[in-house]
Write a protein that holds these residues in place. Structure first.
Motif, PDB file in Angstrom:
ATOM      1  N   ASN A  47       5.903  45.112  49.532  1.00  0.00           N
ATOM      2  CA  ASN A  47       4.860  45.497  50.472  1.00  0.00           C
ATOM      3  C   ASN A  47       5.165  44.897  51.856  1.00  0.00           C
ATOM      4  O   ASN A  47       5.862  43.896  51.979  1.00  0.00           O
ATOM      5  CB  ASN A  47       3.511  45.008  49.958  1.00  0.00           C
ATOM      6  CG  ASN A  47       2.332  45.743  50.565  1.00  0.00           C
ATOM      7  OD1 ASN A  47       2.481  46.606  51.434  1.00  0.00           O
ATOM      8  ND2 ASN A  47       1.134  45.397  50.113  1.00  0.00           N
ATOM      9  N   LEU A  48       4.579  45.503  52.888  1.00  0.00           N
ATOM     10  CA  LEU A  48       4.845  45.074  54.257  1.00  0.00           C
ATOM     11  C   LEU A  48       3.752  45.576  55.186  1.00  0.00           C
ATOM     12  O   LEU A  48       2.985  46.486  54.835  1.00  0.00           O
ATOM     13  CB  LEU A  48       6.197  45.616  54.750  1.00  0.00           C
ATOM     14  CG  LEU A  48       6.330  47.150  54.897  1.00  0.00           C
ATOM     15  CD1 LEU A  48       7.292  47.493  56.026  1.00  0.00           C
ATOM     16  CD2 LEU A  48       6.812  47.787  53.591  1.00  0.00           C
ATOM     17  N   ASP A  49       3.676  44.989  56.374  1.00  0.00           N
ATOM     18  CA  ASP A  49       2.864  45.582  57.431  1.00  0.00           C
ATOM     19  C   ASP A  49       3.483  46.927  57.781  1.00  0.00           C
ATOM     20  O   ASP A  49       4.683  47.032  58.025  1.00  0.00           O
ATOM     21  CB  ASP A  49       2.853  44.691  58.676  1.00  0.00           C
ATOM     22  CG  ASP A  49       1.935  43.492  58.530  1.00  0.00           C
ATOM     23  OD1 ASP A  49       0.832  43.660  57.969  1.00  0.00           O
ATOM     24  OD2 ASP A  49       2.300  42.402  58.984  1.00  0.00           O
ATOM     25  N   GLN A  50       2.651  47.955  57.811  1.00  0.00           N
ATOM     26  CA  GLN A  50       3.142  49.325  57.959  1.00  0.00           C
ATOM     27  C   GLN A  50       4.097  49.475  59.142  1.00  0.00           C
ATOM     28  O   GLN A  50       3.846  48.991  60.239  1.00  0.00           O
ATOM     29  CB  GLN A  50       1.954  50.266  58.137  1.00  0.00           C
ATOM     30  CG  GLN A  50       2.297  51.734  58.017  1.00  0.00           C
ATOM     31  CD  GLN A  50       1.053  52.592  58.117  1.00  0.00           C
ATOM     32  OE1 GLN A  50       0.540  52.834  59.200  1.00  0.00           O
ATOM     33  NE2 GLN A  50       0.527  53.023  56.962  1.00  0.00           N
ATOM     34  N   PHE A  51       5.209  50.160  58.886  1.00  0.00           N
ATOM     35  CA  PHE A  51       6.266  50.375  59.868  1.00  0.00           C
ATOM     36  C   PHE A  51       6.756  49.052  60.460  1.00  0.00           C
ATOM     37  O   PHE A  51       7.233  49.008  61.603  1.00  0.00           O
ATOM     38  CB  PHE A  51       5.824  51.341  60.975  1.00  0.00           C
ATOM     39  CG  PHE A  51       5.600  52.750  60.484  1.00  0.00           C
ATOM     40  CD1 PHE A  51       6.644  53.490  59.948  1.00  0.00           C
ATOM     41  CD2 PHE A  51       4.336  53.324  60.535  1.00  0.00           C
ATOM     42  CE1 PHE A  51       6.440  54.783  59.489  1.00  0.00           C
ATOM     43  CE2 PHE A  51       4.116  54.612  60.072  1.00  0.00           C
ATOM     44  CZ  PHE A  51       5.165  55.343  59.543  1.00  0.00           C
ATOM     45  N   ALA A  52       6.613  47.981  59.690  1.00  0.00           N
ATOM     46  CA  ALA A  52       7.059  46.646  60.126  1.00  0.00           C
ATOM     47  C   ALA A  52       6.426  46.252  61.449  1.00  0.00           C
ATOM     48  O   ALA A  52       7.041  45.562  62.259  1.00  0.00           O
ATOM     49  CB  ALA A  52       8.589  46.597  60.217  1.00  0.00           C
ATOM     50  N   THR A  53       5.189  46.674  61.650  1.00  0.00           N
ATOM     51  CA  THR A  53       4.474  46.400  62.900  1.00  0.00           C
ATOM     52  C   THR A  53       3.371  45.397  62.621  1.00  0.00           C
ATOM     53  O   THR A  53       2.244  45.770  62.264  1.00  0.00           O
ATOM     54  CB  THR A  53       3.916  47.707  63.508  1.00  0.00           C
ATOM     55  OG1 THR A  53       5.010  48.597  63.765  1.00  0.00           O
ATOM     56  CG2 THR A  53       3.178  47.430  64.806  1.00  0.00           C
ATOM     57  N   GLY A  54       3.704  44.125  62.734  1.00  0.00           N
ATOM     58  CA  GLY A  54       2.736  43.066  62.488  1.00  0.00           C
ATOM     59  C   GLY A  54       3.409  41.823  61.959  1.00  0.00           C
ATOM     60  O   GLY A  54       4.513  41.885  61.402  1.00  0.00           O
TER      61      GLY A  54
ATOM     62  N   GLY B  90       3.754  38.391  58.048  1.00  0.00           N
ATOM     63  CA  GLY B  90       4.377  39.699  57.940  1.00  0.00           C
ATOM     64  C   GLY B  90       5.480  39.834  58.979  1.00  0.00           C
ATOM     65  O   GLY B  90       5.790  38.885  59.684  1.00  0.00           O
ATOM     66  N   SER B  91       6.065  41.003  59.092  1.00  0.00           N
ATOM     67  CA  SER B  91       5.707  42.131  58.262  1.00  0.00           C
ATOM     68  C   SER B  91       6.287  42.048  56.851  1.00  0.00           C
ATOM     69  O   SER B  91       5.861  42.768  55.950  1.00  0.00           O
ATOM     70  CB  SER B  91       6.180  43.429  58.926  1.00  0.00           C
ATOM     71  OG  SER B  91       7.598  43.435  59.081  1.00  0.00           O
ATOM     72  N   SER B  92       7.246  41.133  56.654  1.00  0.00           N
ATOM     73  CA  SER B  92       7.934  41.055  55.352  1.00  0.00           C
ATOM     74  C   SER B  92       7.121  40.244  54.352  1.00  0.00           C
ATOM     75  O   SER B  92       7.634  39.310  53.704  1.00  0.00           O
ATOM     76  CB  SER B  92       9.323  40.446  55.537  1.00  0.00           C
ATOM     77  OG  SER B  92      10.052  41.116  56.531  1.00  0.00           O
TER      78      SER B  92
ATOM     79  N   GLY C 244       9.802  38.458  64.416  1.00  0.00           N
ATOM     80  CA  GLY C 244       9.498  37.268  63.637  1.00  0.00           C
ATOM     81  C   GLY C 244       9.159  37.580  62.203  1.00  0.00           C
ATOM     82  O   GLY C 244       8.747  36.694  61.442  1.00  0.00           O
ATOM     83  N   SER C 245       9.349  38.819  61.779  1.00  0.00           N
ATOM     84  CA  SER C 245       8.935  39.252  60.445  1.00  0.00           C
ATOM     85  C   SER C 245       9.720  38.607  59.318  1.00  0.00           C
ATOM     86  O   SER C 245       9.308  38.679  58.162  1.00  0.00           O
ATOM     87  CB  SER C 245       9.053  40.780  60.335  1.00  0.00           C
ATOM     88  OG  SER C 245       8.123  41.410  61.184  1.00  0.00           O
ATOM     89  N   GLY C 246      10.843  37.978  59.641  1.00  0.00           N
ATOM     90  CA  GLY C 246      11.590  37.255  58.623  1.00  0.00           C
ATOM     91  C   GLY C 246      11.387  35.756  58.692  1.00  0.00           C
ATOM     92  O   GLY C 246      11.941  35.024  57.872  1.00  0.00           O
ATOM     93  N   ARG C 247      10.588  35.303  59.673  1.00  0.00           N
ATOM     94  CA  ARG C 247      10.398  33.859  59.865  1.00  0.00           C
ATOM     95  C   ARG C 247       8.951  33.436  59.645  1.00  0.00           C
ATOM     96  O   ARG C 247       8.695  32.414  58.997  1.00  0.00           O
ATOM     97  CB  ARG C 247      10.861  33.470  61.276  1.00  0.00           C
ATOM     98  CG  ARG C 247      12.374  33.561  61.463  1.00  0.00           C
ATOM     99  CD  ARG C 247      12.762  33.630  62.925  1.00  0.00           C
ATOM    100  NE  ARG C 247      12.575  34.973  63.473  1.00  0.00           N
ATOM    101  CZ  ARG C 247      12.450  35.255  64.770  1.00  0.00           C
ATOM    102  NH1 ARG C 247      12.471  34.279  65.657  1.00  0.00           N
ATOM    103  NH2 ARG C 247      12.306  36.505  65.176  1.00  0.00           N
ATOM    104  N   VAL C 248       7.997  34.195  60.144  1.00  0.00           N
ATOM    105  CA  VAL C 248       6.579  33.852  59.938  1.00  0.00           C
ATOM    106  C   VAL C 248       6.238  33.805  58.448  1.00  0.00           C
ATOM    107  O   VAL C 248       5.623  32.843  57.978  1.00  0.00           O
ATOM    108  CB  VAL C 248       5.671  34.831  60.704  1.00  0.00           C
ATOM    109  CG1 VAL C 248       4.206  34.590  60.350  1.00  0.00           C
ATOM    110  CG2 VAL C 248       5.881  34.677  62.213  1.00  0.00           C
ATOM    111  N   PRO C 249       6.605  34.820  57.642  1.00  0.00           N
ATOM    112  CA  PRO C 249       6.296  34.729  56.199  1.00  0.00           C
ATOM    113  C   PRO C 249       7.010  33.572  55.508  1.00  0.00           C
ATOM    114  O   PRO C 249       6.494  33.023  54.535  1.00  0.00           O
ATOM    115  CB  PRO C 249       6.758  36.089  55.647  1.00  0.00           C
ATOM    116  CG  PRO C 249       6.863  36.981  56.841  1.00  0.00           C
ATOM    117  CD  PRO C 249       7.253  36.096  57.971  1.00  0.00           C
ATOM    118  N   ALA C 250       8.200  33.222  55.992  1.00  0.00           N
ATOM    119  CA  ALA C 250       8.900  32.072  55.410  1.00  0.00           C
ATOM    120  C   ALA C 250       8.087  30.803  55.625  1.00  0.00           C
ATOM    121  O   ALA C 250       7.916  29.988  54.707  1.00  0.00           O
ATOM    122  CB  ALA C 250      10.288  31.941  56.036  1.00  0.00           C
TER     123      ALA C 250
END
Length: 603
Positions: free
Chosen positions: A131-138, A161-163, A185-191
């Motif tokens: 699952n993800l924030d739609q269209f990786a926007t968020g 998110g978005s990841s 930042g979608s690969g860093r914020v969720p981390a």
């Protein structure tokens, strides 16, 4: 010996080394692993949009068996043999629908994304689409028709998110790594929000072919893992120039950098936490850990970074996002999540001239940033300035999301590499992390810095930290135990952690005690006085009694009230010890008093 399979989920929390050892040394059968995952194919989980069923798993296993047979039966060429992983659902897996968290947009690709192909060729098995924030926007994990992905430590909070789903499954130990994407930042914020590693490679180091773009010129596929070495190992397999991707880049000859033995790390001269005291105190502890490690810490002006970060969503790059869903917005705008739709529709307000003007400013700021980072091994920032509840994000989805990108949005615009790493838990028990950032192609240098950082921490990655975090007792110190003072080692040798500098309430008096070696003060509360400078330290509960045993009379440990009303354990002095003592309250603290003594001795 690898950990034994968990009763709640098979082989939970294994790293790549655990999986490799189990297959090669302990006789683990791939068929048994896949049967475990197939048995859960219909289990609902907000982190996953699609789980692999028995047919999809069998298809991958048969293809892998054929490759191994062609290699003579040896697993030597398959470093990821049988290792399960999850793919963010804006990255193609052949024969599986790709939705980008928008069912109306869904399509079924005939081929794997190039990065997925490389990982499968190394032996890895896809067990789900995340699952993800739609269209990786968020940056929040709440903008999906498949539902929000809750934080793995507290379900009331966002996962980031978005990841979002990709981070969640790694944090819970279901898989040792997963793929995300990272534009802002979608690969860093969720981390950071799930206590794991997030590796954002140099843009173009991974092929983007087969990934639904957010901003095609800025995107990169990213890696989540439990350890830095696992993330780097996956990245080494996934990376490589792809002539079929016009934005793929070959690593320049001689581009690899290596950090100094005594790393030189830049930090922002001032950081913004939007009033989150827990986040601010946590980053202060991280900085102290960095300094205590021997690193040279250099303060820099963060203004160019902040201005570039703001350009990503407040500038015409939103038009690049718009191109992805343009046709869908024209024929069925209600199919797009309302918050995402509102962001994408801002594109109509920008002209081509706006885009060029923004690009000129981006280039100027990027040049300034790159010149700054050329003087250091990396920049260390808080991965995020705060964390918010799902309820708060749903109530204010734009402002709070924007805040989360404070330390991430600028990275791809400036052509930088980044590595988000865990930094322990905040005082409220929520995870938070720091991110090391360096110029393009410094990915290996960041991995080395990340491993050095990991060696400074004892908590495990992911949700395992919830049960293994030591209980800490907060202690206020006022004199010889302050940083740089002669008895500070009594704290650091017991793994105590500096929290913050602060002041007592305004009704304390401070005295220089006569005849003490080394010199010590006494703190006493009365009807009048002043706010006295203190330091707060977190001392492991298991070491607290041993520490207190070293405190000589007339000093003792009691309760100290701080200027903000908090009450903590702290040094106090018995009345008998104040007889003949010099009242030094006017200095406002022990450090200032000792500086005055030293100045008098010089004269």
């Amino acid at each position: 010996m690898p950990a034994q399979p968990s009763a709640s989920f098979p082989r939970q929390g294994w790293t790549l080394a655990d999986w490799q050892s189990a297959y090669r040394r302990d006789g683990l059968a791939l068929a048994d692993v896949l049967a475990d995952f197939a048995a859960r194919a219909n289990d609902a989980d907000p982190a996953l949009i699609l789980r692999a069923d028995a047919a999809r798993l069998t298809q991958q296993a048969e293809a892998l068996a054929a490759r191994v047979a062609a290699a003579g039966g040896s697993l030597a060429g398959f470093p990821l043999y049988g290792v399960p992983f999850v793919v963010k659902d804006n990255i193609d897996v052949a024969g599986w629908p790709t939705t980008a968290a928008c069912p109306a947009y869904a399509y079924t690709p005939a081929e794997d994304a190039e990065v997925v192909r490389r990982l499968k060729a190394a032996g890895a098995i896809v067990i789900g689409k995340a699952n993800l924030d739609q269209f990786a926007t968020g940056l929040v994990g709440t903008r999906s028709p498949f539902g929000p992905v809750p934080n793995t430590f507290d379900p009331a909070y966002v996962s980031g998110g978005s990841s979002s789903g990709s981070a969640s499954v790694v944090a819970r130990g279901w898989v040792p790594f997963s793929l995300g994407t990272d534009t802002a930042g979608s690969g860093r914020v969720p981390a950071a929000f799930n206590n794991i590693v997030g590796l954002k490679p140099t843009v173009g180091a991974f092929s983007g072919r087969g990934a639904v773009p957010a901003c095609r010129t800025l995107d990169c596929i990213s890696v989540f893992a439990l350890t830095v070495s696992d993330a780097e190992a996956v990245a080494d397999i996934a990376a490589g120039h792809d002539p079929a991707d016009p934005y793929s880049r070959a690593r320049p000859a001689g581009a690899t950098a290596w950090p100094r033995p005594r790393a030189r790390i830049a930090i922002p001269a001032q950081c913004e936490f939007f009033g989150d005291a827990f986040a601010e105190a946590h980053y202060a502890r991280a900085l102290q850990t960095l300094r205590d490690s021997g690193a040279e810490v250099v303060e820099i002006d963060f203004a160019p970074f902040a201005e570039l970060a703001a350009l990503l969503y407040q500038g015409p790059w939103v038009a690049e996002r718009y191109t992805v869903a343009e046709d869908l917005l024209a024929r069925d705008p209600d199919a797009v999540h309302p918050v995402v739709r509102g962001i994408l529709e801002q594109a109509r307000g920008y002209s081509a001239a706006d885009a060029f003007r923004a690009e000129y400013r981006r280039a100027e700021l990027a040049r300034t940033i790159q010149a700054t980072l050329a003087e250091v091994d990396a920049l260390m920032v808080p991965s995020t300035p705060s964390i918010y509840t799902i309820e708060a994000l749903l109530a204010d989805p734009v402002t709070l999301n924007s805040r989360l990108g404070t330390y991430t949005n600028f990275t791809n615009l400036a052509d930088l590499s980044a590595l988000a790493v865990p930094a322990g838990l905040r005082e409220d028990g929520l995870p938070a992390g720091v991110t090391f950032i360096a110029p393009a192609w410094h990915d290996a240098a960041l991995a080395e810095l990340g491993r050095r950082w990991e060696r400074l921490h004892t908590l495990p990655a992911g949700v395992a930290a919830r049960t293994q975090a030591p209980r800490m007792i907060r202690l206020a110190v006022v004199g010889a135990h302050l940083r740089g003072m002669p008895l500070n080692h009594q704290l650091t040798s017991r793994d105590a952690v500096f929290v913050e500098a602060c002041h007592s309430a305004s009704d304390y008096r401070l005295y220089a005690l006569p005849g003490t070696v080394p010199p010590k003060p006494g703190l006493a509360r009365g009807k009048d006085g002043a706010a006295i400078a203190l330091e707060l330290w977190d001392v492991p509960a298991t070491a607290f009694g041993d520490f207190v045993a070293e405190v000589p009379g007339p000093l003792g440990i009691g309760t100290v009230t701080l200027a903000d009303g908090r009450e903590v354990k702290g040094f106090i002095c018995e009345p008998r010890g104040l007889e003949g003592a010099q009242d030094i309250t006017e200095f406002g603290g022990w450090r200032a008093y000792r500086a005055s003594v030293a100045a008098q001795q010089k004269t």
